[in-house]
Every structure is written in C-alpha cells, then in structure tokens.
Design an enzyme around this catalytic site. Structure first.
Site: not given
Length: 725
Positions: A654, A656, A706, A716
């Site tokens: 995608h 941002d 990314h 995480r």
C-alpha cells in the site's frame, strides 16, 4: 584627636554568653579587619531579661566590671552587640570618623524611639539624621565610658537602653560625659526603621553598606529589632563574603572533609509522598544510586498515595541500616509525620544528620549528601529549581506578613550568575540539619507545628523566630523583640548552596492519575524529566549528523524512544484494550472507511493525541527538517499497531495517506516476536530487523509503495504517524 592614627589604642568589647551563627559571623568580620575583640560573659547564663519586658542590664554590668581596673586616658573602647552586627570597614576609618565627631563618646542612633515614647520631647533636635539613641553600639575614650557606666546599679534584667537614654536626654549628664549621637550613621548603621535607606555598595574586592539618605558608609551594621533577616542578606556580601571580582571568598572555609573521618556520619533520610507525583519510580532509582554507604543511612518513608514504595522496599530494603515505612492506611497527618521523623533523629544520639527529601525533588547529583555534610553548617539546602522558571526551594527575603518576597539577588542566584553559600530565611523540599542541633537549640520545639502556616513554612518560621526561656515558648511583641533577639532568639541560620548543580523540582500541577503509566502524560508539565525517561539516550547524536542510517533510498532510520517509553506505550495500549478489529469499517476516521486496515488503537482513544503531537514537534520535527527541508511536522493520524500470527500477521502492499510516515518499533525482534519488518517494493529493499525505540521515516505517497512483512511468532508493536505538510 591623634587616636585615629593609633589603632592599637582601640579595644572592641562585646557580650556573648553563647556562640551562635550570628556571633561567628561577627567574629569573622572582625578578623577580616584585624580587630582585637574581648568577649564578655562566655559560659554565663543569660539573665538580661525575659520576653515580656525590657532588659539587657547584664551587658552593662559585665562591661562595668571589665573596665573597672583598666586605665589609660587615650584608650578607646568600642562596645557593640555581636549576634546581630558585623564590621564593614577597618579600625583606621572607624577611629577617623570617631575623631571627626568632635565628642569623647559616640552612640549609635536610630529613627524609632524605644522603650518609652513619652521621652520623645526631651531628646535634643539634630540638624540632620536620627534623634534617638540605640544601645547596640557606642565608641568612646575609656574615662568617658567609665563615667557613662558609673551610675549603673540596676539588675541584669533592667533596660540598658533606658539607662543610656536617660543619661543622653539629661543636658548636664550629656555634657559631663561629652556624648553625642552618630545621627548620620557614619559609624553605626541600625537597620530598624531604615531598611529602605541601606543598600549594598560594591567596590573592587569588597562590599559596603551605603546609607543613601545621608550618603554615608557606616563602619558597623546592626540588625536591631526585627531586621535580622536583612542583616543576614547584607552579611552574604559584607565585608567581602561575595564580590563580583572574587565570587564567594568564604565557601572553602570551615569545611568538614569527609576523608578525615574514620566513618561517615549516620544520616536519617526522611521521604514524604503527600500527593500524586510523577516519576516516583525514578526517584527511588536515584535514591539507590546516591553515593553514600547504605549502612550509614536510615530511611523514614511516609507514603500517602503511591504503590512504588513496596517494590523499592522489596528490592533494596535490606541495604539500609533501618527503614520505617508509614503507608496511606495509617492516615497519619503530614505535620505529625514530619515531626515524627525529626524525633527519630532527635532521640537517637547516633543520628548525626537529618536529611529531608520530598518526593518532588529530582536529585541529579549523586554526591549531594556528601557535599552538604562537608559544608559543616547547621542547616543547608542544595539549590534546586523548576525547569524553565524562577521557582526554587529557597526564598531570598520575606514580606512583612512572613511570606515570599523577592530579594535583589534572587534571580542572579537562581540563574547561577552569583554562586556561593547563602544565608536565607526559607528553605524547603530538600535540606540537611545537624542532629546535634535538634538535640540542643531546637530540642523543645515541634518544628513543623503552626496554627496558620503550612509545615514547610512553619519549620523555617520556628527556626527563625521562636524563642525559648525556662524551657517554655512564649509569644513576643515587636517592642520586646528587639531586646530578646540578642540572647533568646535561637540564632540558627539556614543556608542554600548553588556552588554545584544538584537537580530540580518537579511540577505537581495537573497530574493525571487515571492511566496505567501516568508519567507518559508529563511532556508538558515536566518536559526535562519526560525526556530523560522516554527519549533514547543517543537521540542528541542524530542532530549532530551521527547515528542516522539510510537502509533504503530516502528512508531514514534513527533512535528516538527509550526502552521504557516503548514498554509504557505498549502496556498503556494493552491496558486500554480496545483494539480495532482490523476491518475496513472504521468510525474513528473521517468517512468511516479504512482502505488498508490494521489492528490498532488511536492515540486519541487513550487521550494521548495532544502529548504525541508535542513529542513530534519537539523531537521528530528537528529530524524531518534536517532530512526533508521545507516540510514541517503536523501529524494527521497516529496510532499503535499490533501484529500477531493468529490475529493480523502482516499488512498488504500500500501507499500511506501521508507526505511521509514515522514508523516507530516498540519491541525487540527475536526477543518479543519473530519475523516482521517493512519491505519497500519498488526498491526491493526490506528492513527485517527493526530495532526497539528506532523510527523509520519514509515518504508515504507515490514513491514508497511498501508492505508489512509477516510476524510468525510472538507479538509485534509499532507506533505509526502520518505526517502531512
């Protein structure tokens, strides 16, 4: 007339039944100018009057007895109070000015008539200056002084002031004794009624008191009546205690070198937690790191609110000589608690010092306790200030009502332009008191008690003003204060030192208590402490061009959060617990639809949006301006993302919705989770070993397509911020 050239003809005489701090100050000033001082009454019980009537006759009796067998027509006697007086110049100037007075006996003068106002009309008028006699000091030839004392047959408790006044207002006696007043304060400066007339005059390497009303430089300054605090202020400079050329000239004197002791003194450290306070765990971390043998420290901890005490006691309690812990369940009044702590030291002859340490104190200097003990003073505080403000733990002066007033030198002391050890009327928060002082001068006083003052103000008020007579404390009046202060005021000085940097004091205003880690919200109230707790220790190196890595094109990687910051933010989010489901529908954002959803919690949901924005402006913006010139940091959206193999392990490719993005790793790969990372597809560049506390900063739109790589084990966490210009 020739006596001014013969200083060996001069003898200074004073009465001091006890050595007080004020007496030692007087003697230091006398030594500086090489005066020879005869001290009368050492070791005697003071019987010069109680606190309900005039007195001081004991001084006259002692002087008369001492001079009885002395002879010499040209011998000059200077008689002066010593507990509240000091020399500002030497014998040459003193004798010259006495000679210029044109009389054989010269008395100090003052603006106020005491003790009998009805005698005012009988006082001779003067062309300029003060009309009324002060018994605090006079200088004269020996025969004239003897004549002055010849008719004294009073009791020790009778008034010396009244006796001398009656002689002065009697024309025949005045002429016979050949006495006059130092009306323009050329020799003697009394401060009562003249505070606005006296200022400091800084000369090269020395300091004088200047009477601006008469433009004179007095030789002796006397803090008569309720002017002891002003004399203390003047005594911080006169005669050369502190000058602009030399700084503090006495700060290295009379020290107690700890290296000379076989064993370090025993100290009772009293810690008080009265209200919700930030960074309590950090306080106890610093306490443990204090450079002082733990087996020489006793702790008294009064905790009214926090739960950090129990963990400290569990981990470190065995290190200390003894610990007394008072918890909130005991509901002990703070005044009672503070007096209890004092009594623990007072009643233990092996307690050498009492060290008060309020929880708001940020003690950065590990050697503070040693430094204070080496000062060898009865009461001394390390100066601490509130970051960015002029607020400190001492007052330089008091108002007429006994509250804060700003002294002329306060700002210079707080900002470090004047460094020294300063005699002040008020200290708070952190201070050291001698145990022997508590068992002597202050033995009968509940130091923190007052009907109208808070405990800290009560302490200083009791030390400054309360008096003891026949083991009882009796209120005094302004008229009797002048008299009884000579012998009955405890005469204990309080000092503050700013010779070293010691630390600061926290703001406890607007403390939030509803969160798991309330310290996270302290970035506005206590920014320095927030930074030390939560910003990576190597952050400053980034701005120097160090530690900035570029793992992929136009992707910058740098340390910004401490481990504690990461842990607290994660724990805060898990404590809140309202994670999004990771679906496209999202009512938290404008439009209600998220194209690339994650399992997350927005900063706004936990009330942290404003604080996060402050963090970005203070710590991220300087980096972005360096890396992306022309852009400023105004965040659009900030949230914490959670990746779990059985929940949302990864994020599809995608762009941002930002000009650039801050991606901050909140835990350790290979320790807290396996896998994970960020892959920039266009550049075929992946960062698979994110470092805890390090941020990735990369463009959001167009160029840096990314994806979030799969987390294969553990959990995480990352904090993401979208930044738009």
């Amino acid at each position: 007339r020739h006596t001014q050239n013969c200083p060996d003809k001069l003898l200074v005489v004073t009465v001091a039944t006890k050595e007080t701090d004020g007496f030692r100050r007087f003697m230091r000033s006398a030594k500086h100018f090489n005066y020879s001082v005869k001290v009368l009454g050492r070791g005697e019980k003071w019987s010069g009057g109680d606190m309900s009537a005039p007195g001081g006759g004991q001084k006259v009796r002692l002087l008369k007895q001492f001079l009885g067998e002395m002879s010499g027509d040209e011998r000059v006697i200077l008689f002066t109070d010593s507990y509240d007086a000091l020399f500002a110049s030497g014998s040459g100037e003193l004798l010259k000015k006495f000679s210029q007075a044109g009389h054989r006996l010269l008395f100090s003068s003052e603006t106020l008539l005491w003790p009998h106002r009805l005698l005012e009309d009988k006082h001779p008028h003067v062309s300029q200056g003060n009309r009324f006699l002060s018994s605090g000091g006079f200088i004269g030839y020996l025969p004239n002084v003897k004549r002055l004392l010849a008719d004294w047959s009073g009791a020790d408790s009778d008034s010396d002031q009244l006796y001398f006044t009656k002689l002065y207002i009697n024309p025949d006696k005045r002429k016979s004794i050949n006495m006059t007043l130092d009306s323009r304060c050329r020799v003697f400066q009394t401060l009562h009624g003249a505070l606005d007339d006296v200022v400091l005059k800084f000369e090269e390497g020395r300091v004088r008191a200047r009477n601006v009303l008469y433009d004179t430089l007095p030789v002796i300054v006397h803090g008569n009546g309720p002017t002891k605090l002003q004399l203390n202020y003047l005594g911080n400079y006169i005669p050369n205690t502190w000058t602009f050329e030399t700084g503090c000239t006495v700060c290295g004197q009379d020290l107690l070198p700890l290296s000379s002791l076989q064993e370090l003194p025993s100290v009772l450290v009293a810690i008080f937690i009265q209200q919700p306070t930030p960074f309590v765990s950090v306080f106890f971390e610093r306490l443990v790191k204090l450079e002082y043998p733990k087996d020489r420290l006793q702790l008294y901890i009064h905790n009214q609110v926090h739960d950090h005490v129990s963990s400290f006691l569990k981990e470190h309690g065995d290190l200390y000589q003894k610990i007394t812990s008072v918890g909130p369940e005991e509901e002990l009044d703070i005044t009672v608690s503070r007096n209890t702590a004092i009594d623990l030291c007072r009643q233990n002859k092996d307690c050498d010092y009492f060290f008060n340490l309020d929880i708001e104190v940020v003690l950065k200097n590990k050697d503070t306790l040693k430094i204070l003990i080496e000062q060898n003073l009865p009461i001394v505080a390390p100066m601490i200030t509130r970051a960015g403000r002029l607020w400190s733990n001492f007052w330089g002066a008091l108002s007429a009502e006994g509250y804060y007033a700003r002294s002329e030198d306060y700002v210079d002391i707080v900002q470090g332009r004047r460094q020294g050890v300063w005699n002040v009327p008020y200290v708070s928060s952190v201070y050291l008191m001698r145990g022997s002082l508590l068992r002597s001068e202050l033995q009968d006083i509940a130091l923190y008690n007052s009907q109208s003052l808070d405990p800290d103000m009560a302490l200083c008020d009791n030390i400054r003003n309360q008096v003891r007579h026949s083991q009882s404390v009796i209120p005094t009046t302004p008229l009797t204060y002048k008299l009884i202060s000579q012998e009955f005021q405890k005469g204990v000085f309080m000092y503050v030192t700013n010779l070293q940097m010691f630390g600061r004091i926290l703001s406890t205003e607007n403390i939030q208590t509803q969160h798991l880690h309330n310290d996270l919200w302290q970035i506005f109230q206590n920014p320095l402490d927030w930074e030390e707790r939560y910003i990576h220790p190597n952050y400053s190196r980034i701005l120097k061009g160090q530690l900035m890595e570029t793992p992929c094109p136009d992707v910058y990687w740098f340390p910004i959060f401490s481990d504690t910051a990461c842990d607290h933010l994660v724990e805060e989010m898990e404590h809140f617990g309202k994670w999004s489901g990771g679906g496209n529908k999202d009512n938290r954002i404008q439009g209600g639809y998220e194209n690339v959803p994650t399992v997350d919690i927005h900063m706004k949901q936990v009330g942290y949006e404003r604080e996060w924005h402050k963090f970005l402006l203070d710590y991220v913006a300087p980096v972005t301006e360096k890396m992306y010139p022309g852009y400023y940091t105004q965040f659009e959206l900030a949230f914490v993302v959670r990746y779990k193999p059985d929940e949302q392990p990864s994020l599809r490719p995608h762009h941002d919705a930002s000009t650039f993005t801050i991606n901050l790793a909140l835990n350790h790969v290979d320790i807290d989770f396996q896998g994970g990372g960020c892959n920039f597809i266009r550049y075929d560049c992946a960062i698979t070993s994110p470092r805890k506390g390090w941020a990735l900063m990369h463009p959001g739109r167009l160029t840096h397509y990314h994806e979030g790589l799969p987390t294969t084990a553990g959990v995480r966490y990352i904090a993401v911020t979208f930044v738009d210009p």
